[in-house]
Design a protein around this motif. Sequence first.
Motif, PDB file in Angstrom:
ATOM      1  N   SER A  80       0.819  -1.208   0.000  1.00 62.85           N
ATOM      2  CA  SER A  80       0.000   0.000   0.000  1.00 62.85           C
ATOM      3  C   SER A  80       0.861   1.270   0.000  1.00 62.85           C
ATOM      4  N   ASP A  81       2.060   1.194   0.578  1.00 57.29           N
ATOM      5  CA  ASP A  81       2.925   2.386   0.647  1.00 57.29           C
ATOM      6  C   ASP A  81       4.287   2.038   0.043  1.00 57.29           C
ATOM      7  N   PRO A  82       4.364   1.952  -1.286  1.00 53.99           N
ATOM      8  CA  PRO A  82       5.555   1.384  -1.943  1.00 53.99           C
ATOM      9  C   PRO A  82       6.839   2.184  -1.689  1.00 53.99           C
ATOM     10  N   THR A 118       0.275   6.264  -6.842  1.00 50.90           N
ATOM     11  CA  THR A 118       1.198   5.696  -5.860  1.00 50.90           C
ATOM     12  C   THR A 118       0.656   5.891  -4.438  1.00 50.90           C
ATOM     13  N   ARG A 119      -0.241   6.862  -4.264  1.00 51.64           N
ATOM     14  CA  ARG A 119      -0.859   7.080  -2.941  1.00 51.64           C
ATOM     15  C   ARG A 119      -2.307   6.597  -2.915  1.00 51.64           C
ATOM     16  N   LYS A 120      -2.549   5.525  -3.655  1.00 52.66           N
ATOM     17  CA  LYS A 120      -3.883   4.925  -3.698  1.00 52.66           C
ATOM     18  C   LYS A 120      -4.425   4.662  -2.301  1.00 52.66           C
ATOM     19  N   ARG A 121      -3.532   4.451  -1.350  1.00 49.23           N
ATOM     20  CA  ARG A 121      -3.947   4.119   0.017  1.00 49.23           C
ATOM     21  C   ARG A 121      -4.691   5.256   0.715  1.00 49.23           C
ATOM     22  N   ASP A 277       5.377   2.837  -9.713  1.00 46.68           N
ATOM     23  CA  ASP A 277       5.683   2.343  -8.374  1.00 46.68           C
ATOM     24  C   ASP A 277       4.949   1.030  -8.110  1.00 46.68           C
ATOM     25  N   ALA A 279       2.675  -0.055  -6.163  1.00 48.64           N
ATOM     26  CA  ALA A 279       1.522   0.201  -5.289  1.00 48.64           C
ATOM     27  C   ALA A 279       0.431  -0.842  -5.524  1.00 48.64           C
TER      28      ALA A 279
END
Length: 378
Positions: A80-82, A118-121, A277, A279
């Motif tokens: 979740s936080d690559p 990349t910040r899909k979380r 990334d 992710a």
Amino acid sequence: MQEWQKHLSNSVVKVEDLPFLPDSIEYRERLQKVADIYPIRINSYFLNQIKSENDPMWKQVVPTLDELDDILEEESLLVSDPLNEEGDMPVPELVHRYPDRVLLMVNNQCPIICRFCTRKRKIGFPGIVTRETLRQGIEYIRSHPEIRDVILSGGDPLLVPDKELNRILSELRSIDHLEIIRIGTRVPGTLPQRVTPELCNILKKYHPLYFNMHFNHPDEITPEVENACNMLADTGIPLGSQTVLLKGVNDDSKVMKALMQKLLRIRVKPYYIYQADMASGTNHFRTNVQKGLDIISDLQGHTSGMGVPYYVIDAPGGGGKVRLLPNTVIEHNEKEVIIKNYEGKIFRYPQPTKSSSEKNRLSNEEINSNTDTCQIAV
Ligand SMILES: *Cc1c(COP(=O)(O)O)cnc(C)c1O
């Protein structure tokens, strides 16, 4: 309500409103599971840019079942936080990874929600960035004199209302050691109406201010986008662009070249191409690294050097950006360097031989060091 606010409030946020949605009830139900984990947002300006199913605009914003692949796959390497951003936060929502600059998340809403984010979380969920996290972030910068560069990110900083953005920028500008402010934004390319004369009047008070924008495909550069970039450039803001290398969207030298050339025409300097990334939920967008190197080879020398961005991998786990270059050095030794140009032709560059004064100095040093040895011996 301003035009950009109307586009935002008319956003597609539900599965049943997605463009070119198949009729199958079963498919819709499965897609709903994706949307429950990763929210949808397609503002109505961007929705109008989608011309057909699976076109580059569609692929960037319409969820697919592929996003669940790594949940189903047991040994997925995706996380979740690559970039381990959360691990490099001395205070909430501020990433301090490099010696002299930080990244500050000023909100977590975007004009569109990119499926490959990349910040899909954390994008699209309310309550992550607050007035308090912002206050702590600004205080952190104030109490760390080594920070001379801040990148405002999120989310998208330009979705912050004018008055609030003005307050953030003016507080940052009251910090003497902060030399430059950068704004990382996808707004000019995906909601260009947000770039208003009022916004430009705010921005121009806080120079030196830089924009790192985000463009992935030449079709994103519409007359409206060109107009927004013109306004920003006329405000005196140096404009740069970052691109994510995405399978099925821009993993093609012709598409990338068209994008870079179109950016230069609207006064935007291509800055980075990012390898995707790792992710969770984005595996289907990843390309082989060789693809990125091939694209750089196809740009370098073939078009304006200003249109050739740096190709980087943001090292998984938080190592920072690492630049990758196609191999142009065939041999490099004390005597010569053998290099390959953009046409594949080979050239030899002899290293300089020592000048006579250097030779003299060297032999003097030898004498001195001999004396030293003698002295020690004595
Ligand atoms: C990309 C990035 C920066 C800025 O890097 P530059 O190479 O200076 O553009 C700063 N902090 C973080 C955490 C980043 O990911």
